[in-house]
Write an enzyme that holds these catalytic residues in place. Structure first.
Site, PDB file in Angstrom:
ATOM      1  N   TYR A 136       9.822   4.287   3.122  1.00 12.29           N
ATOM      2  CA  TYR A 136       9.027   4.900   3.943  1.00 12.29           C
ATOM      3  C   TYR A 136       8.189   6.088   3.244  1.00 12.29           C
ATOM      4  CZ  TYR A 136      11.090   3.490   8.432  1.00 12.29           C
ATOM      5  OH  TYR A 136      11.394   2.846   9.558  1.00 12.29           O
TER       6      TYR A 136
ATOM      7  N   LYS B 185      20.596  -4.619  -1.165  1.00 10.05           N
ATOM      8  CA  LYS B 185      20.248  -6.011  -1.469  1.00 10.05           C
ATOM      9  C   LYS B 185      20.176  -5.889  -3.372  1.00 10.05           C
ATOM     10  CE  LYS B 185      18.444  -9.893  -0.369  1.00 10.05           C
ATOM     11  NZ  LYS B 185      18.976 -10.990   0.345  1.00 10.05           N
TER      12      LYS B 185
ATOM     13  N   ASP C 286      21.472  -8.757   4.426  1.00  9.45           N
ATOM     14  CA  ASP C 286      21.062  -9.968   5.239  1.00  9.45           C
ATOM     15  C   ASP C 286      22.641 -10.239   6.141  1.00  9.45           C
ATOM     16  OD1 ASP C 286      21.901 -10.623   2.509  1.00  9.45           O
ATOM     17  OD2 ASP C 286      20.648 -12.302   2.566  1.00  9.45           O
TER      18      ASP C 286
ATOM     19  N   ASP D 165      17.088   1.533   9.619  1.00  7.23           N
ATOM     20  CA  ASP D 165      16.183   1.609  10.849  1.00  7.23           C
ATOM     21  C   ASP D 165      16.434   0.036  11.392  1.00  7.23           C
ATOM     22  OD1 ASP D 165      14.138   2.101  12.360  1.00  7.23           O
ATOM     23  OD2 ASP D 165      12.794   0.905  11.368  1.00  7.23           O
TER      24      ASP D 165
ATOM     25  N   ASP E 275      18.801  -0.641  15.467  1.00  7.65           N
ATOM     26  CA  ASP E 275      18.193  -1.368  16.648  1.00  7.65           C
ATOM     27  C   ASP E 275      18.948  -2.646  16.802  1.00  7.65           C
ATOM     28  OD1 ASP E 275      16.082   0.616  16.640  1.00  7.65           O
ATOM     29  OD2 ASP E 275      14.599  -1.226  17.298  1.00  7.65           O
TER      30      ASP E 275
HETATM   31  C1  IPM Z   1      13.393   5.419  14.318  1.00  6.74           C
HETATM   32  C2  IPM Z   1      12.115   4.835  14.624  1.00  6.74           C
HETATM   33  C3  IPM Z   1      10.943   5.365  13.548  1.00  6.74           C
HETATM   34  C4  IPM Z   1      11.624   4.950  12.128  1.00  6.74           C
HETATM   35  C5  IPM Z   1       9.583   5.146  13.577  1.00  6.74           C
HETATM   36  C6  IPM Z   1       9.225   5.578  15.025  1.00  6.74           C
HETATM   37  C7  IPM Z   1       8.708   5.605  12.317  1.00  6.74           C
HETATM   38  O1  IPM Z   1      12.018   3.534  14.255  1.00  6.74           O
HETATM   39  O2  IPM Z   1      13.789   6.665  14.321  1.00  6.74           O
HETATM   40  O3  IPM Z   1      14.412   4.530  14.099  1.00  6.74           O
HETATM   41  O4  IPM Z   1      11.333   3.882  11.751  1.00  6.74           O
HETATM   42  O5  IPM Z   1      12.173   5.924  11.598  1.00  6.74           O
HETATM   43 MG    MG Z   2      13.878   2.480  14.550  1.00  4.63          MG
END
Ligand code: IPM
Ligand code: MG
Length: 357
Positions: free
Chosen positions: A143, A191, A223, A247, A251
């Site tokens: 990032y 990884k 993975d 990240d 999710d």
């Molecule tokens: C999160 C989001 C952010 C990230 C984006 C919006 C930049 O997905 O906080 O998980 O990737 O960190």
């Molecule tokens: Mg995110």
């Protein structure tokens, strides 16, 4: 009475409406308990680009560093998503904010509310009892690494993943400390079979593990971790991983709980801490009073815990659980049954917090 200065950064999309509900619930906390919150607003994201051309203006940074905690809504706006020529993007504001506040550890807890076991896409017996925390490194890795960009003729693009030993050490240590307070099981996700940065993660984590002999530490490739989250999510207690893996995995993990709209997070670092839902700005729902405010409200509960207000935090969590049990939930959780609006969910939780009934 103890008073706390809270920076309030609602941001974009559904940010303002979920923030309103979190503040409503915090108002209820003030009413019932001996504490007071004093808010200062700051602009951030697309809203800030529109206002002053900068997604994280200095004035907002100042508000944050002068506060006891930061409550953050969401950032992102589709106007910028498919515009390769956009010079500034709302997300840059979020990243700059994390970096300049030194928020290196993003704590993303996942618990399954029993009443939602049927809402999970996974079978009940797989998700029952799931309770883990992902500690995501937040200010390093791909990032932020340099160089990044395009070759001169534009035919090549590159990003760089860099980690320094001290960046790994501090976040891994935080994860071990969390594991000590929980079931004493830490999974380091990397990884290392491919990436040099992952091999450094593994080396550093192995060294630090020696300082925590009571914690059972294991290593897992990312993975495989993605698969284990679905196959046996109850395996995990604390997971620690680098920025981008965290990240993606969080999710994925959020879906287990029944909705992305339920998951809060805390970002901790050297100074002021920040509390934000893990979901994004959900622009399709903006202004429609339909978004789930629970992740934002639970983020406020994490903030209360962080400020040492444990009873207050527990009351808020109980309120959220009560709303879920009573079916006072937004459309993401009601699945065709009658759903409540964003503000109705907030009202319901606030009313519970005021009276504990
Ligand atoms: C999160 C989001 C952010 C990230 C984006 C919006 C930049 O997905 O906080 O998980 O990737 O960190
Ligand atoms: Mg995110």
């Amino acid at each position: 009475m103890k008073s706390y200065k809270i920076a309030r950064l609602a941001g974009d999309g559904i940010g303002p409406e979920i923030m309103r509900e979190a503040v409503k619930v915090l108002d209820a906390v003030q009413e019932r308990f001996e504490c007071h919150f004093e808010y200062t607003d700051g602009v951030v994201g697309a809203a800030a680009i529109d206002a002053c051309g900068d997604p994280y203006p200095d004035a907002t940074h100042k508000v944050c560093v002068e506060s006891d905690a930061v409550l953050f809504g969401a950032i992102g706006d589709p106007r910028f998503d498919n515009d390769p020529s956009a010079k500034v993007r709302p997300e840059q504001g979020l990243l700059r904010m994390r970096k300049s506040l030194g928020l290196f550890a993003n704590i993303r807890p996942l618990v399954l509310f029993p009443a939602l076991a049927e809402r999970s896409p996974l079978r009940r017996e797989r998700v029952e009892g799931v309770d883990f925390v992902c500690v995501r490194e937040l200010t390093g890795g791909i990032y932020f690494g340099r160089p990044r960009g395009r070759s001169e003729d534009g035919s090549q693009a590159f990003d760089t993943c860099v980690y320094e030993r001290r960046e790994i050490e501090r976040v891994v240590r935080k994860a071990f400390e969390m594991a000590l307070m929980r079931r004493k099981h830490l999974t380091v996700v990397d990884k290392a079979n491919v990436l040099a940065t992952s091999r450094l993660w593994r080396e550093v984590a192995t060294e630090i593990a020696a300082e925590y002999p009571t914690v059972k530490t294991d290593f897992m490739f990312v993975d495989n971790a993605a698969m284990q989250l679905i196959q046996q999510p109850s395996f995990f207690d604390v997971m620690v991983t680098e920025n981008m893996f965290g990240d993606i995995l969080t999710d994925e993990a959020s879906v287990i709980s029944g909705s992305l709209g339920l998951l809060p997070s805390a970002s901790l670092g050297e100074g002021v801490a920040l509390f934000e839902p893990i979901h994004g700005s959900y622009p399709q729902a903006a202004g429609r009073n339909i978004a789930n405010p629970m992740a934002m409200i639970l983020s406020a509960a994490m903030m209360l815990d962080h400020l040492g207000l444990q009873a207050e935090a527990a009351a808020v969590r109980k309120g959220v659980e009560k709303a879920i049990n009573d079916g006072v939930v937004t459309a993401d959780l009601s699945h065709g049954e009658k759903s409540a609006s964003t503000s109705e969910v907030g009202d319901y939780i606030a009313a519970f917090v005021k009276t504990d009934k």
